[in-house]
Design an enzyme around this catalytic site. Structure first.
Site, PDB file in Angstrom:
ATOM      1  N   HIS A   1      -2.631  -1.926 -14.360  1.00  0.00           N
ATOM      2  CA  HIS A   1      -1.617  -2.513 -13.479  1.00  0.00           C
ATOM      3  C   HIS A   1      -2.267  -3.678 -12.738  1.00  0.00           C
ATOM      4  CE1 HIS A   1       1.114  -2.749  -9.985  1.00  0.00           C
ATOM      5  NE2 HIS A   1       1.987  -2.042 -10.682  1.00  0.00           N
TER       6      HIS A   1
ATOM      7  N   ASP B   1      -7.032   4.749 -10.477  1.00  0.00           N
ATOM      8  CA  ASP B   1      -5.661   4.508 -10.033  1.00  0.00           C
ATOM      9  C   ASP B   1      -4.829   5.686 -10.540  1.00  0.00           C
ATOM     10  OD1 ASP B   1      -2.979   3.833  -9.912  1.00  0.00           O
ATOM     11  OD2 ASP B   1      -3.198   1.900 -10.926  1.00  0.00           O
TER      12      ASP B   1
ATOM     13  N   GLN C   1       0.367   6.840 -11.407  1.00  0.00           N
ATOM     14  CA  GLN C   1       1.272   7.360 -12.431  1.00  0.00           C
ATOM     15  C   GLN C   1       0.901   8.762 -12.890  1.00  0.00           C
ATOM     16  OE1 GLN C   1       4.077   5.877 -13.463  1.00  0.00           O
ATOM     17  NE2 GLN C   1       3.731   4.127 -12.129  1.00  0.00           N
TER      18      GLN C   1
ATOM     19  N   LYS D   1       6.021   7.782  -5.576  1.00  0.00           N
ATOM     20  CA  LYS D   1       6.142   8.221  -6.964  1.00  0.00           C
ATOM     21  C   LYS D   1       6.053   9.744  -7.078  1.00  0.00           C
ATOM     22  CE  LYS D   1       3.961   3.927  -8.521  1.00  0.00           C
ATOM     23  NZ  LYS D   1       5.153   3.179  -8.951  1.00  0.00           N
TER      24      LYS D   1
ATOM     25  N   CYS E   1       4.306  -5.125 -14.158  1.00  0.00           N
ATOM     26  CA  CYS E   1       3.048  -5.453 -13.477  1.00  0.00           C
ATOM     27  C   CYS E   1       1.845  -5.111 -14.364  1.00  0.00           C
ATOM     28  CB  CYS E   1       2.934  -4.728 -12.141  1.00  0.00           C
ATOM     29  SG  CYS E   1       4.168  -5.228 -10.936  1.00  0.00           S
TER      30      CYS E   1
END
Length: 406
Positions: A121, A198, A201, A224, A364
């Site tokens: 991302h 990261d 997700q 999220k 992104c």
């Protein structure tokens, strides 16, 4: 777990109609919807507890402080951090990554190396480009293949004594691929590099155990994970957080302030300058409670069934192009696709007219789209409240869009 109808009743927005059709919300990769229990937590805070924290002796301030720190402890337990002080409240994953990148920009020197992947991302690319520009470090990239799978042999070759930081996503927001994070971390540690993951997700679908992974930094966003926007957390190993310089200066992150020099507060407050998103932090704790009330394994199982069903149905459409790992055991509930000869934006517009919310564009993750030489994809991403009936409606809508646009 509750029945799907009981779960859907927890999310009032699902009662909406869009263009006179029942809302089908398939943009959970961008932000999930918020259950009533989290909404009620937000209302309760502003109705009964609204006050600044860590600073007041009055009752409201103490109640708000207690609720905020209890949320931090919930997040510590959820991610299995050793201490609650290793949980830094942030404005979201992007903020957490920038916090670490800014710190290493000050710690790295010319010739040091940073490794990211080809599927990151933008929030895990640009901060490291800036850090390298400031420090003179060199940015290296793990390549991927046509299925978005990283070339681990090249990764092992990239790792050198000069590698200081490896910064990679746990799950691709554009493709849904689950990446081999445990191996990434173990290999990086062999050359003395630290690893930032990261987890934006991954955290809605998995339950990362930061101690089992031995990860150095792990960043997530509440919005999220059925929580509010504008809040997230950065997990960091205590010894590494102590080494990092503060990211921002201001109130609550200091011990002593004098014009000659200031000294900084202990963890986690060293990285939490100013008045935080108090309500957001408390509501993030409520979102964690909601996830646990359903069970993360049950959530993941339902989403995986949705993923498999949707891919099976979409594959019957002639001219559809699906992206990502075909091994669905290495995927979360994200489907990126295109219709041959049709721009993804046009598909998204028609689906919206039919009441279906999807994401279109490069998500992104422009380097992924450049790799495939496409302007973007249509992305459908599922959550615990989505149904097989919604997927049936979605597939018929995709077919209608194709017939209108081809």
């Amino acid at each position: 777990m509750k029945t799907i109808s009981e779960i859907r009743a927890d999310f009032p927005i699902l009662n909406r109609t869009i263009h006179n059709r029942p809302l089908i919300y398939f943009d959970n990769g961008a932000t999930s919807q918020t259950p009533t229990s989290v909404i009620e937590t937000i209302v309760h805070y502003y109705t009964y507890q609204n006050a600044n924290i860590h600073r007041g002796v009055h009752t409201l301030s103490q109640e708000a402080t207690d609720a905020y720190e209890q949320a931090r402890q919930k997040l510590q337990r959820h991610f299995n951090a050793r201490k609650s002080s290793e949980i830094i409240f942030t404005a979201g994953t992007t903020h957490g990554i920038n916090l670490v990148a800014n710190g290493y920009a000050a710690l790295m020197k010319e010739g040091d190396e940073v490794i990211i992947s080809a599927s990151e991302h933008h929030s895990n690319i640009v901060p490291w480009q800036l850090a390298c520009e400031r420090s003179g470090a060199i940015l290296k990239v793990i390549p991927m293949n046509e299925q978005g799978i990283w070339d681990m042999q090249v990764y092992r070759e990239l790792l050198k004594e000069r590698t200081r930081v490896v910064c990679v996503q746990h799950v691709s927001n554009a493709l849904g691929n689950i990446h081999p994070i445990a191996e990434i971390i173990a290999q990086a540690h062999r050359v003395g590099a630290v690893v930032l993951v990261d987890g934006a997700q991954a955290a809605p679908h998995l339950q990362p155990d930061v101690q089992a992974l031995d990860v150095d930094f792990y960043a997530v966003s509440a919005h999220k994970m059925y929580g509010p926007t504008g809040v997230g957390i950065l997990y960091g190993k205590e010894e590494l957080l102590l080494q990092l310089p503060p990211y921002q200066g201001g109130g609550d992150m200091i011990k002593q302030v004098q014009f000659e020099k200031s000294t900084y507060a202990d963890l986690p407050y060293k990285f939490e300058a100013g008045t935080p998103n108090i309500c957001g932090g408390i509501a993030f704790g409520a979102a964690i409670d909601y996830i646990h009330s359903l069970g993360i394994e049950a959530i993941a199982a339902h989403e995986h069934q949705l993923l498999a069903y949707a891919i099976e149905k979409l594959q019957t459409i002639e001219g559809i192009i699906l992206y990502g790992n075909p091994n669905l055991t290495q995927r979360t509930a994200v489907i990126s696709f295109n219709l041959q000869g049709v721009h993804p934006y046009d598909v998204g517009v028609i689906l919206d007219q039919l009441g279906i919310a999807v994401r279109t564009g490069h998500h992104c993750a422009q380097p992924i789209m450049d790799f495939y030489q496409i302007p973007g994809t249509v992305r459908a991403s599922f959550a615990v409240y989505n149904t097989f009936e919604e997927i049936d409606t979605f597939v018929e809508a995709v077919k209608k869009a194709q017939s209108m646009l081809s």
